[in-house]
Motif scaffolding. Sequence first.
Motif, PDB file in Angstrom:
ATOM      1  N   ALA A 205      59.413   2.266  -8.161  1.00  0.00           N
ATOM      2  CA  ALA A 205      58.655   2.269  -6.998  1.00  0.00           C
ATOM      3  C   ALA A 205      57.854   3.416  -7.366  1.00  0.00           C
ATOM      4  CB  ALA A 205      59.531   2.426  -5.871  1.00  0.00           C
ATOM      5  N   GLY A 206      58.357   4.478  -7.721  1.00  0.00           N
ATOM      6  CA  GLY A 206      57.611   5.853  -8.110  1.00  0.00           C
ATOM      7  C   GLY A 206      56.321   5.566  -8.857  1.00  0.00           C
ATOM      8  N   ASP A 207      56.571   4.831  -9.899  1.00  0.00           N
ATOM      9  CA  ASP A 207      55.355   4.275 -10.818  1.00  0.00           C
ATOM     10  C   ASP A 207      54.167   3.519 -10.016  1.00  0.00           C
ATOM     11  OD1 ASP A 207      55.526   5.385 -13.585  1.00  0.00           O
ATOM     12  OD2 ASP A 207      56.915   3.976 -14.007  1.00  0.00           O
ATOM     13  N   PHE A 208      54.581   2.831  -9.202  1.00  0.00           N
ATOM     14  CA  PHE A 208      53.562   1.886  -8.473  1.00  0.00           C
ATOM     15  C   PHE A 208      53.172   2.628  -7.371  1.00  0.00           C
ATOM     16  CE2 PHE A 208      52.085  -1.375  -5.749  1.00  0.00           C
ATOM     17  CZ  PHE A 208      51.220  -2.004  -6.722  1.00  0.00           C
ATOM     18  N   ILE A 209      53.890   3.253  -6.580  1.00  0.00           N
ATOM     19  CA  ILE A 209      53.607   3.779  -5.109  1.00  0.00           C
ATOM     20  C   ILE A 209      52.652   5.207  -5.733  1.00  0.00           C
ATOM     21  CG2 ILE A 209      54.144   5.002  -3.102  1.00  0.00           C
ATOM     22  CD1 ILE A 209      56.378   3.370  -3.030  1.00  0.00           C
ATOM     23  N   SER A 210      51.481   5.262  -6.146  1.00  0.00           N
ATOM     24  CA  SER A 210      50.853   6.237  -6.625  1.00  0.00           C
ATOM     25  C   SER A 210      49.898   6.922  -5.756  1.00  0.00           C
ATOM     26  CB  SER A 210      49.847   5.800  -7.951  1.00  0.00           C
ATOM     27  OG  SER A 210      49.068   4.816  -7.637  1.00  0.00           O
ATOM     28  N   ALA A 211      48.861   7.583  -6.294  1.00  0.00           N
ATOM     29  CA  ALA A 211      47.850   8.033  -5.424  1.00  0.00           C
ATOM     30  C   ALA A 211      47.016   6.983  -4.801  1.00  0.00           C
ATOM     31  CB  ALA A 211      46.884   8.951  -6.413  1.00  0.00           C
ATOM     32  N   ALA A 212      46.818   6.095  -5.588  1.00  0.00           N
ATOM     33  CA  ALA A 212      45.912   4.846  -4.890  1.00  0.00           C
ATOM     34  C   ALA A 212      46.881   4.260  -3.883  1.00  0.00           C
ATOM     35  CB  ALA A 212      45.981   3.496  -6.016  1.00  0.00           C
ATOM     36  N   THR A 213      48.227   4.020  -3.761  1.00  0.00           N
ATOM     37  CA  THR A 213      48.822   3.611  -2.417  1.00  0.00           C
ATOM     38  C   THR A 213      48.754   4.592  -1.572  1.00  0.00           C
ATOM     39  OG1 THR A 213      50.362   2.308  -4.048  1.00  0.00           O
ATOM     40  CG2 THR A 213      50.993   2.623  -1.832  1.00  0.00           C
ATOM     41  N   PHE A 214      49.351   5.714  -1.617  1.00  0.00           N
ATOM     42  CA  PHE A 214      49.483   6.569  -0.651  1.00  0.00           C
ATOM     43  C   PHE A 214      48.168   7.120  -0.100  1.00  0.00           C
ATOM     44  CE2 PHE A 214      50.706  10.896   1.109  1.00  0.00           C
ATOM     45  CZ  PHE A 214      51.239  10.353   2.088  1.00  0.00           C
TER      46      PHE A 214
ATOM     47  N   THR B 296      52.928  13.136  -7.339  1.00  0.00           N
ATOM     48  CA  THR B 296      52.973  11.823  -7.613  1.00  0.00           C
ATOM     49  C   THR B 296      52.127  11.108  -8.541  1.00  0.00           C
ATOM     50  OG1 THR B 296      53.419  11.231  -5.074  1.00  0.00           O
ATOM     51  CG2 THR B 296      52.228   9.778  -6.191  1.00  0.00           C
ATOM     52  N   ILE B 297      50.697  11.881  -8.624  1.00  0.00           N
ATOM     53  CA  ILE B 297      49.756  11.628  -9.589  1.00  0.00           C
ATOM     54  C   ILE B 297      50.163  12.014 -10.987  1.00  0.00           C
ATOM     55  CG2 ILE B 297      47.408  12.246 -10.371  1.00  0.00           C
ATOM     56  CD1 ILE B 297      46.781  12.782  -7.273  1.00  0.00           C
ATOM     57  N   LEU B 298      50.813  13.278 -10.981  1.00  0.00           N
ATOM     58  CA  LEU B 298      51.471  13.775 -12.143  1.00  0.00           C
ATOM     59  C   LEU B 298      52.233  12.999 -13.075  1.00  0.00           C
ATOM     60  CD1 LEU B 298      50.534  16.407 -13.596  1.00  0.00           C
ATOM     61  CD2 LEU B 298      52.611  17.323 -12.580  1.00  0.00           C
ATOM     62  N   ALA B 299      53.253  12.401 -12.178  1.00  0.00           N
ATOM     63  CA  ALA B 299      54.297  11.556 -12.751  1.00  0.00           C
ATOM     64  C   ALA B 299      53.966  10.208 -12.817  1.00  0.00           C
ATOM     65  CB  ALA B 299      55.272  11.328 -11.360  1.00  0.00           C
ATOM     66  N   VAL B 300      52.786   9.665 -12.257  1.00  0.00           N
ATOM     67  CA  VAL B 300      52.291   8.309 -12.642  1.00  0.00           C
ATOM     68  C   VAL B 300      51.686   8.303 -13.998  1.00  0.00           C
ATOM     69  CG1 VAL B 300      50.751   6.456 -12.092  1.00  0.00           C
ATOM     70  CG2 VAL B 300      52.350   7.210 -10.187  1.00  0.00           C
ATOM     71  N   VAL B 301      50.682   9.388 -13.961  1.00  0.00           N
ATOM     72  CA  VAL B 301      49.883   9.629 -15.299  1.00  0.00           C
ATOM     73  C   VAL B 301      50.776   9.848 -16.418  1.00  0.00           C
ATOM     74  CG1 VAL B 301      48.418  11.183 -16.320  1.00  0.00           C
ATOM     75  CG2 VAL B 301      47.984  10.568 -14.077  1.00  0.00           C
ATOM     76  N   ALA B 302      52.025  10.407 -16.284  1.00  0.00           N
ATOM     77  CA  ALA B 302      52.991  10.644 -17.280  1.00  0.00           C
ATOM     78  C   ALA B 302      53.507   9.373 -17.704  1.00  0.00           C
ATOM     79  CB  ALA B 302      54.222  11.450 -16.828  1.00  0.00           C
ATOM     80  N   GLY B 303      53.946   8.259 -16.648  1.00  0.00           N
ATOM     81  CA  GLY B 303      54.331   7.094 -17.241  1.00  0.00           C
ATOM     82  C   GLY B 303      53.401   6.435 -17.961  1.00  0.00           C
ATOM     83  N   LEU B 304      51.938   6.412 -17.307  1.00  0.00           N
ATOM     84  CA  LEU B 304      50.956   5.519 -17.917  1.00  0.00           C
ATOM     85  C   LEU B 304      50.674   5.942 -19.475  1.00  0.00           C
ATOM     86  CD1 LEU B 304      48.424   5.416 -15.004  1.00  0.00           C
ATOM     87  CD2 LEU B 304      49.358   3.448 -16.256  1.00  0.00           C
ATOM     88  N   THR B 305      50.778   7.485 -19.536  1.00  0.00           N
ATOM     89  CA  THR B 305      50.549   8.036 -21.007  1.00  0.00           C
ATOM     90  C   THR B 305      51.460   7.382 -21.617  1.00  0.00           C
ATOM     91  OG1 THR B 305      49.488   9.568 -19.821  1.00  0.00           O
ATOM     92  CG2 THR B 305      49.969   9.988 -22.019  1.00  0.00           C
ATOM     93  N   LEU B 306      52.776   7.299 -21.400  1.00  0.00           N
ATOM     94  CA  LEU B 306      53.852   7.088 -22.221  1.00  0.00           C
ATOM     95  C   LEU B 306      53.623   5.662 -22.928  1.00  0.00           C
ATOM     96  CD1 LEU B 306      56.501   8.091 -23.320  1.00  0.00           C
ATOM     97  CD2 LEU B 306      57.757   6.976 -21.417  1.00  0.00           C
ATOM     98  N   ALA B 307      53.179   4.663 -21.741  1.00  0.00           N
ATOM     99  CA  ALA B 307      52.809   3.323 -22.331  1.00  0.00           C
ATOM    100  C   ALA B 307      51.957   3.402 -23.378  1.00  0.00           C
ATOM    101  CB  ALA B 307      52.467   2.478 -21.090  1.00  0.00           C
ATOM    102  N   VAL B 308      50.974   4.011 -23.114  1.00  0.00           N
ATOM    103  CA  VAL B 308      49.704   3.996 -24.117  1.00  0.00           C
ATOM    104  C   VAL B 308      50.173   4.445 -25.169  1.00  0.00           C
ATOM    105  CG1 VAL B 308      47.684   4.895 -24.601  1.00  0.00           C
ATOM    106  CG2 VAL B 308      48.007   4.158 -22.233  1.00  0.00           C
ATOM    107  N   ALA B 309      50.615   5.579 -25.260  1.00  0.00           N
ATOM    108  CA  ALA B 309      51.189   6.303 -26.591  1.00  0.00           C
ATOM    109  C   ALA B 309      52.194   5.366 -27.264  1.00  0.00           C
ATOM    110  CB  ALA B 309      51.994   7.678 -26.059  1.00  0.00           C
ATOM    111  N   SER B 310      52.909   4.688 -26.805  1.00  0.00           N
ATOM    112  CA  SER B 310      54.084   3.812 -27.666  1.00  0.00           C
ATOM    113  C   SER B 310      53.434   2.495 -28.112  1.00  0.00           C
ATOM    114  CB  SER B 310      55.069   3.348 -26.452  1.00  0.00           C
ATOM    115  OG  SER B 310      54.629   2.470 -25.374  1.00  0.00           O
ATOM    116  N   ALA B 311      52.325   2.217 -27.364  1.00  0.00           N
ATOM    117  CA  ALA B 311      51.411   1.278 -28.223  1.00  0.00           C
ATOM    118  C   ALA B 311      50.600   1.553 -29.158  1.00  0.00           C
ATOM    119  CB  ALA B 311      50.200   0.726 -27.186  1.00  0.00           C
ATOM    120  N   VAL B 312      50.272   2.982 -29.384  1.00  0.00           N
ATOM    121  CA  VAL B 312      49.786   3.432 -30.495  1.00  0.00           C
ATOM    122  C   VAL B 312      50.594   3.630 -31.574  1.00  0.00           C
ATOM    123  CG1 VAL B 312      48.298   5.422 -31.353  1.00  0.00           C
ATOM    124  CG2 VAL B 312      47.758   4.416 -29.350  1.00  0.00           C
ATOM    125  N   SER B 313      51.753   4.528 -31.181  1.00  0.00           N
ATOM    126  CA  SER B 313      52.601   5.070 -32.331  1.00  0.00           C
ATOM    127  C   SER B 313      53.668   3.956 -32.874  1.00  0.00           C
ATOM    128  CB  SER B 313      53.460   6.150 -31.620  1.00  0.00           C
ATOM    129  OG  SER B 313      54.331   5.535 -30.719  1.00  0.00           O
TER     130      SER B 313
END
Lengths: 507, 93
Positions: free
Chosen positions: A53-62, A340-357
């Motif tokens: 929920a935290g990942d999805f309820i982001s700056a865009a939602t609130f 909120t923004i910081l946390a969502v960005v962290a999750g997104l970045t992890l997904a991108v980083a895992s795709a690369v590595s």
Amino acid sequence: MAPERLIAGGVFFAFTLVTLAITLVAARQAKSVGAFYAAGGKVSGLGNGLAIAGDFISAATFLGLSGLTFAFGGDMLYFGVGATVGWAIVLFLVAEPLRAMGRYTFAEAVSYRLSKGPIRVFSAISVLVVSLPYLIAQIVGSGALVESLFGIDYRWAVVGAGVLMTIYVAAGGMIAATWIQIIKACLLVGGGTVLFILALKAFDFNPAGIIASAEAVHRLGTNVDAPGNYFTAPGAAFSLGLAMAFGIAGFPHLMMRFFTVPDVRAARASTVIAITINAVFMAMVFVIGMAAISLLTVDGPHLGADGRLVGGGNMVAVHLSRILGGPAFFGFISAVAFATILAVVAGLTLAVASAVSRDLYNQTLKNGTADPGREIWVSRVAVVGVGLVTIGLGFAFEGQNVAVLAAIATSIAASVNFPVLILAIYWRGLTTWGAIAGGVTGMLVAVGAIILGPDVWVKVLGHAAPIFPYTYPTLAAMPAAFIVALSVSTLDPTPRGRSERASAATG
Amino acid sequence: MADAPTPSHAPSASPNTRPADTPTRPVALVLSAAMIVAFFAHIAAGMAAPGLMGAPVSWFFGASVHVLISLVLLTAITIASWIYVFTAPGEDA
């Protein structure tokens, strides 16, 4: 410094210190690949549901959707209901089989029985393409928020958020990202609930007062809670509907979270908790936005000299918190929104980083034999790279509506990843080249339609009229991806295609 | 090309199985279809008859039919999801 800035700063730095401490603890536990990517598969259903929920309820939602309600009224509900439908589809059709695979990334899930190499290269690219617009939405929101709150220059705000995000993920991986999301989800839902109650209280807990007041002052009058004010063409509304209903299952940073729980039961529990939080929060955001229509039209520090909201339409909820709750609550909501923004960005970045590595470096370049420590190191380097790219794009997209940016990302996810993922799960006839051809088609059509659409072709490039009429490309791109994936898989003449079809036919 | 090592927490799977081999409960398909139809019917109604969907409902605080239907959908989806989870088989899929 004004009291609200001191309070907001205090709350923000307290949050930052707590989460940095969590990151340091997490870093000690994130030594193995499984711990770094999937928190060792030990996150509880409740914890994972809060994190999702935290990942999805982001700056865009609130921030974004309260702003959209403020500007266009009832059409925001299509976003809210669509997102809830999207989560339910994840629960009913995706979460269980995905968790049953026991893989770490989107690529590993899609290539479960297909040829790993080509799928991983495609998937890594698609993760990047899907995640970047979402990252831009978050980083743009952070810049606007900090600019209006602290008076710090937008660009420095973006740099600060980018650096903090990089530290979190590079050090702590999924364990840190999960705990930050859980804390943030509790704070945001709590803060949003208080703002919702304060908004009702301002109208003596009479929703009819909110509606009547909004109708009295809004330019749309009695049509303010009717549909068709933001979406003026049916195709645009259906395109958004497709994006919201099917895009969530295509977001790699959300689907990754189903690998962090110990079993399928916990995956189900995670999703239903996320659905509930999402549905309640969407309804509250609509009420907050409607209440803001009349409450923010009175003069105050939230209005600039030109009569427009300071910080733009994304700051509706933040300004409302100042009017209804005073400086302390204003500071709290601002800090939570930033977190909120910081946390969502962290999750997104992890997904991108895992795709690369993992998908590109380990599985493709090293044939799956990379040293685990080296793989995590590559992931951390990728996080730094993603951080720098995000900061740069945050500069370029200053002033864009964050809800629209996030929905564009969702439409790409629905057009690229969802068709491939759902076919990989449910259709035995999917072949490697069918999956790649479908995904690439969805990606090209989606990105092309966005460039040729009103938000880039007209607003950015300055042309008189768009070539593709809708902001969201899903109506064209998602069916194209399905059709091409099905056709190529059925007709694929290569030895690999014939072999995969024969294997599917024999079960 | 070598496959990724199966993580220690992951359920084991034979190389020739995939999620399609794990049956999805029919109710999941029915609920998904019902939700999708209801959601897009809601959009279609809003686009085809915005006046009708924007009409106030006196017993619902004067809010529009559109708002009422949206809240009904949000509630129905949430309740259906909880029922689905509570009635799910106890064992792992």
